[in-house]
Scaffold this motif. Sequence first.
Motif, PDB file in Angstrom:
ATOM      1  N   VAL A  36       0.858  -1.173   0.000  1.00  0.00           N
ATOM      2  CA  VAL A  36       0.000   0.000   0.000  1.00  0.00           C
ATOM      3  C   VAL A  36       0.900   1.231   0.000  1.00  0.00           C
ATOM      4  CG1 VAL A  36      -0.224   0.060   2.528  1.00  0.00           C
ATOM      5  CG2 VAL A  36      -1.979   1.110   1.124  1.00  0.00           C
ATOM      6  N   LEU A  37       0.488   2.266  -0.727  1.00  0.00           N
ATOM      7  CA  LEU A  37       1.231   3.524  -0.782  1.00  0.00           C
ATOM      8  C   LEU A  37       0.594   4.483   0.218  1.00  0.00           C
ATOM      9  CD1 LEU A  37       3.604   4.768  -2.372  1.00  0.00           C
ATOM     10  CD2 LEU A  37       1.910   5.788  -3.894  1.00  0.00           C
ATOM     11  N   LEU A  38       1.341   4.807   1.277  1.00  0.00           N
ATOM     12  CA  LEU A  38       0.826   5.675   2.334  1.00  0.00           C
ATOM     13  C   LEU A  38       1.381   7.081   2.189  1.00  0.00           C
ATOM     14  CD1 LEU A  38       1.158   3.282   5.402  1.00  0.00           C
ATOM     15  CD2 LEU A  38      -0.876   3.724   4.020  1.00  0.00           C
ATOM     16  N   GLU A  39       0.616   8.052   2.648  1.00  0.00           N
ATOM     17  CA  GLU A  39       1.045   9.451   2.622  1.00  0.00           C
ATOM     18  C   GLU A  39       2.237   9.597   3.565  1.00  0.00           C
ATOM     19  OE1 GLU A  39       0.814  13.414   1.346  1.00  0.00           O
ATOM     20  OE2 GLU A  39      -0.030  11.583   0.536  1.00  0.00           O
ATOM     21  N   PRO A  40       3.366  10.136   3.068  1.00  0.00           N
ATOM     22  CA  PRO A  40       4.551  10.255   3.923  1.00  0.00           C
ATOM     23  C   PRO A  40       4.410  11.379   4.954  1.00  0.00           C
ATOM     24  CG  PRO A  40       5.001  11.207   1.779  1.00  0.00           C
ATOM     25  CD  PRO A  40       3.617  10.601   1.709  1.00  0.00           C
ATOM     26  N   ASP A  41       5.084  11.216   6.067  1.00  0.00           N
ATOM     27  CA  ASP A  41       5.144  12.247   7.122  1.00  0.00           C
ATOM     28  C   ASP A  41       3.764  12.716   7.558  1.00  0.00           C
ATOM     29  OD1 ASP A  41       7.961  12.192   6.923  1.00  0.00           O
ATOM     30  OD2 ASP A  41       7.869  13.586   5.236  1.00  0.00           O
ATOM     31  N   MET A  42       2.816  11.796   7.595  1.00  0.00           N
ATOM     32  CA  MET A  42       1.451  12.158   7.972  1.00  0.00           C
ATOM     33  C   MET A  42       0.920  11.097   8.916  1.00  0.00           C
ATOM     34  SD  MET A  42      -0.882  14.361   6.974  1.00  0.00           S
ATOM     35  CE  MET A  42      -2.571  14.608   7.368  1.00  0.00           C
ATOM     36  N   MET A  43       0.691  11.494  10.175  1.00  0.00           N
ATOM     37  CA  MET A  43       0.124  10.566  11.155  1.00  0.00           C
ATOM     38  C   MET A  43      -0.951  11.293  11.969  1.00  0.00           C
ATOM     39  SD  MET A  43       3.166   8.056  12.401  1.00  0.00           S
ATOM     40  CE  MET A  43       1.971   6.934  13.079  1.00  0.00           C
ATOM     41  N   PRO A  44      -2.162  11.415  11.381  1.00  0.00           N
ATOM     42  CA  PRO A  44      -3.230  12.106  12.107  1.00  0.00           C
ATOM     43  C   PRO A  44      -3.736  11.278  13.287  1.00  0.00           C
ATOM     44  CG  PRO A  44      -4.082  11.120  10.109  1.00  0.00           C
ATOM     45  CD  PRO A  44      -2.598  10.911  10.093  1.00  0.00           C
ATOM     46  N   PRO A  45      -4.368  11.932  14.245  1.00  0.00           N
ATOM     47  CA  PRO A  45      -4.994  11.192  15.344  1.00  0.00           C
ATOM     48  C   PRO A  45      -6.036  10.224  14.776  1.00  0.00           C
ATOM     49  CG  PRO A  45      -4.953  13.546  15.815  1.00  0.00           C
ATOM     50  CD  PRO A  45      -4.521  13.379  14.397  1.00  0.00           C
ATOM     51  N   SER A  46      -6.053   9.002  15.270  1.00  0.00           N
ATOM     52  CA  SER A  46      -6.940   7.963  14.735  1.00  0.00           C
ATOM     53  C   SER A  46      -8.415   8.336  14.794  1.00  0.00           C
ATOM     54  CB  SER A  46      -6.717   6.647  15.486  1.00  0.00           C
ATOM     55  OG  SER A  46      -5.439   6.155  15.223  1.00  0.00           O
ATOM     56  N   HIS A  47      -8.812   9.067  15.812  1.00  0.00           N
ATOM     57  CA  HIS A  47     -10.236   9.396  15.938  1.00  0.00           C
ATOM     58  C   HIS A  47     -10.706  10.383  14.869  1.00  0.00           C
ATOM     59  CE1 HIS A  47      -8.432  12.687  18.275  1.00  0.00           C
ATOM     60  NE2 HIS A  47      -9.522  13.367  17.972  1.00  0.00           N
ATOM     61  N   THR A  48      -9.785  10.994  14.115  1.00  0.00           N
ATOM     62  CA  THR A  48     -10.179  11.929  13.053  1.00  0.00           C
ATOM     63  C   THR A  48     -10.312  11.238  11.701  1.00  0.00           C
ATOM     64  OG1 THR A  48      -7.890  12.539  12.502  1.00  0.00           O
ATOM     65  CG2 THR A  48      -9.004  13.836  14.212  1.00  0.00           C
ATOM     66  N   VAL A  49      -9.993   9.953  11.638  1.00  0.00           N
ATOM     67  CA  VAL A  49     -10.019   9.202  10.383  1.00  0.00           C
ATOM     68  C   VAL A  49     -11.074   8.106  10.479  1.00  0.00           C
ATOM     69  CG1 VAL A  49      -8.646   7.764   8.826  1.00  0.00           C
ATOM     70  CG2 VAL A  49      -7.567   9.661  10.040  1.00  0.00           C
ATOM     71  N   PRO A  50     -11.979   7.991   9.489  1.00  0.00           N
ATOM     72  CA  PRO A  50     -12.959   6.902   9.526  1.00  0.00           C
ATOM     73  C   PRO A  50     -12.272   5.535   9.603  1.00  0.00           C
ATOM     74  CG  PRO A  50     -13.573   8.506   7.870  1.00  0.00           C
ATOM     75  CD  PRO A  50     -12.199   8.885   8.352  1.00  0.00           C
ATOM     76  N   ALA A  51     -12.895   4.600  10.288  1.00  0.00           N
ATOM     77  CA  ALA A  51     -12.299   3.294  10.584  1.00  0.00           C
ATOM     78  C   ALA A  51     -11.790   2.568   9.348  1.00  0.00           C
ATOM     79  CB  ALA A  51     -13.309   2.423  11.327  1.00  0.00           C
ATOM     80  N   GLU A  52     -12.502   2.625   8.246  1.00  0.00           N
ATOM     81  CA  GLU A  52     -12.103   1.875   7.055  1.00  0.00           C
ATOM     82  C   GLU A  52     -10.917   2.487   6.310  1.00  0.00           C
ATOM     83  OE1 GLU A  52     -15.464   4.658   5.947  1.00  0.00           O
ATOM     84  OE2 GLU A  52     -15.059   3.263   7.573  1.00  0.00           O
ATOM     85  N   HIS A  53     -10.439   3.669   6.754  1.00  0.00           N
ATOM     86  CA  HIS A  53      -9.295   4.337   6.128  1.00  0.00           C
ATOM     87  C   HIS A  53      -8.126   4.515   7.094  1.00  0.00           C
ATOM     88  CE1 HIS A  53     -11.612   5.207   2.556  1.00  0.00           C
ATOM     89  NE2 HIS A  53     -12.582   5.641   3.335  1.00  0.00           N
ATOM     90  N   ARG A  54      -8.209   3.892   8.255  1.00  0.00           N
ATOM     91  CA  ARG A  54      -7.236   4.066   9.326  1.00  0.00           C
ATOM     92  C   ARG A  54      -6.201   2.937   9.272  1.00  0.00           C
ATOM     93  NH1 ARG A  54     -10.706   3.423  14.063  1.00  0.00           N
ATOM     94  NH2 ARG A  54     -11.680   5.337  13.377  1.00  0.00           N
ATOM     95  N   TRP A  55      -4.964   3.245   8.874  1.00  0.00           N
ATOM     96  CA  TRP A  55      -3.894   2.248   8.801  1.00  0.00           C
ATOM     97  C   TRP A  55      -3.005   2.379  10.031  1.00  0.00           C
ATOM     98  CZ3 TRP A  55      -3.449  -1.478   5.083  1.00  0.00           C
ATOM     99  CH2 TRP A  55      -4.276  -1.347   3.971  1.00  0.00           C
TER     100      TRP A  55
END
Length: 127
Positions: A36-55
């Motif tokens: 999977v290609l993940l966005e670099p240098d980006m680690m948002p708080p998990s509660h701000t990301v919907p569950a199906e998009h949270r790696w």
Amino acid sequence: MGVSEKGPCWLGGGQSPCPYCGLLGDRVLTLEHDWVLLEPDMMPPSHTVPAEHRWIVLADGRVTVYGVCPPDPSQRCRIEHRLACPAQPLPDLWQWLTSLRGENGRRVERQAVPEPPESREEWPDAG
């Protein structure tokens, strides 16, 4: 896991360019042995990301989608680059993601513009 001069190398990952916009993303092995290609240098708080998009990054460097709701408010996660890619038409899932996609679009434009010469001797004679 391998060893290089820089230190341990987790499962042969690294950075790869996005086939749509050309920006580099972190290429990471999933728990299912896919990439999977993940966005670099980006680690948002998990509660701000919907569950199906949270790696979530596992101890061995692999990632998996983390659908636990509600997540621990202190936990961080990763997002796929395709969600932030300025060259892919996707629905606006979150306001901050719209801003990130706009910034990535500006980064692509800046990469296409040649850098000005560093010394005045290399500048063209403008009269």
